[in-house]
Write an enzyme that holds these catalytic residues in place. Structure first.
Site, PDB file in Angstrom:
ATOM      1  N   SER A 190      29.765  -8.133   1.596  1.00 23.55           N
ATOM      2  CA  SER A 190      28.818  -8.887   2.418  1.00 23.55           C
ATOM      3  C   SER A 190      29.524  -9.478   3.622  1.00 23.55           C
ATOM      4  O   SER A 190      30.750  -9.686   3.610  1.00 23.55           O
ATOM      5  CB  SER A 190      28.207 -10.021   1.586  1.00 23.55           C
ATOM      6  OG  SER A 190      27.449 -10.915   2.386  1.00 23.55           O
ATOM      7  N   TYR A 203      29.108 -17.172  -4.306  1.00 26.89           N
ATOM      8  CA  TYR A 203      28.747 -15.794  -3.950  1.00 26.89           C
ATOM      9  C   TYR A 203      29.737 -15.237  -2.931  1.00 26.89           C
ATOM     10  O   TYR A 203      30.226 -14.102  -3.069  1.00 26.89           O
ATOM     11  CB  TYR A 203      27.332 -15.790  -3.380  1.00 26.89           C
ATOM     12  CG  TYR A 203      26.845 -14.470  -2.836  1.00 26.89           C
ATOM     13  CD1 TYR A 203      26.266 -13.519  -3.669  1.00 26.89           C
ATOM     14  CD2 TYR A 203      26.932 -14.185  -1.477  1.00 26.89           C
ATOM     15  CE1 TYR A 203      25.799 -12.302  -3.159  1.00 26.89           C
ATOM     16  CE2 TYR A 203      26.468 -12.977  -0.960  1.00 26.89           C
ATOM     17  CZ  TYR A 203      25.901 -12.053  -1.806  1.00 26.89           C
ATOM     18  OH  TYR A 203      25.442 -10.858  -1.298  1.00 26.89           O
TER      19      TYR A 203
END
Length: 298
Positions: A190, A203
């Site tokens: 990401s 995350y």
């Protein structure tokens, strides 16, 4: 007939732009409850045989980016196994039908990959169901927005790391012996690995770990003729976002902060996975491909 998605047009306006309505739903979230509906390529992705007769396992293949990749792989000629949580059966069944409509074999593998034994059995079942394994896409993840460090519980931290990072390790370790020269591993990281948001720091930690893992593993696996790469999405319109991945305030303006001015649709990232899985990507390994709407990655 011209494919509307591929028609030359202004990319800023090709898909819906914020503001979006608030749309809270419980995790893990369902595609059918999203407004606007995400585009996974159900009507628009057209394959041309880039993955003919390949056998692929995609985690989190029921929705979002995983769903788009499953559709693309099937239409490029691959048989596809998808993993998903048992509660996501409805979304998974829709993907199974799309794979079969493409004339390919679909293998549905429900289970919670935060458990090591589930991960290892997942690979074994995929190999048995597909008759081998050529492509592994580690894509499944959980994301919970949390305002402060003090509010991240040990339970949440454990779930995020086990789902996003431990599972990727267990699944890859189990799959590696089955991969022959020419095979490919693709991990979903990401933009958060490079530009972490303070409200999803757990995350972001896992996504940074995936970058390091992918780069290190690529050096080992290329000695066996297997390529390893990663894809780093920016803001993409998937069920992960309204089901706790973002606050509803952020959902209303989701994607507005990138130069493109809108979130990406899953179908827009699927071709990168096809490239990295196919022989067209034969000289690409150890790389991270950013697909961020213009924000870039460091």
């Amino acid at each position: 007939m011209e494919n509307e998605r591929l028609r030359m047009q202004d990319p800023r306006h090709q898909y819906p732009q914020p503001p979006f309505p608030r749309q809270p739903q419980p995790a893990p979230g369902f595609t059918k409850n999203m407004e606007p509906q995400p585009d996974h390529g159900e009507q628009s992705y057209v394959g041309c045989g880039k993955l003919t007769s390949r056998k692929a396992l995609i985690t989190g293949g029921d929705s979002g980016i995983g769903r788009a990749v499953a559709i693309a792989f099937a239409r490029e000629g691959a048989d596809v196994a998808i993993s998903y949580l048992p509660s996501e059966q409805a979304d998974a069944q829709a993907v199974v039908e799309l794979i079969e409509q493409a004339g390919r074999k679909a293998v549905a593998l429900p289970g919670d990959i935060s458990d090591e034994q589930v991960c290892r059995k997942l690979v074994q079942d995929a190999v048995a169901g597909l008759g081998g394994l050529d492509i592994l896409v580690n894509n499944a993840a959980v994301q919970d927005t949390t305002p402060s460090l003090a509010e991240i519980t040990s339970e949440q931290f454990d779930t995020v790391l086990k789902t996003n990072l431990y599972a990727l390790f267990w699944i890859t370790q189990e799959a590696a012996p089955h991969l022959q020269p020419g095979a490919a591993i693709i991990n979903t990281t990401s933009i958060q690995a490079y530009e972490p948001s303070p409200t999803i720091m757990d995350y972001a930690m896992t996504k940074a770990g995936i970058v390091a893992f992918s780069k290190a593993l690529s050096k080992q696996m290329i000695e066996k003729g297997v390529r390893v790469n990663a894809v780093a999405p920016g803001p993409f319109w998937t069920p992960l976002q309204p089901s706790g991945g973002q606050t509803q305030d952020k959902i209303e303006k989701f994607g507005s902060g990138v130069p493109m001015g809108r979130p990406g649709q899953p179908v827009e990232i699927a071709p990168i996975y096809v490239l990295l899985a196919s022989q067209e990507g034969s000289y690409i390994t150890g790389e991270v491909y950013g697909v961020t709407g213009g924000s870039g990655i460091a």
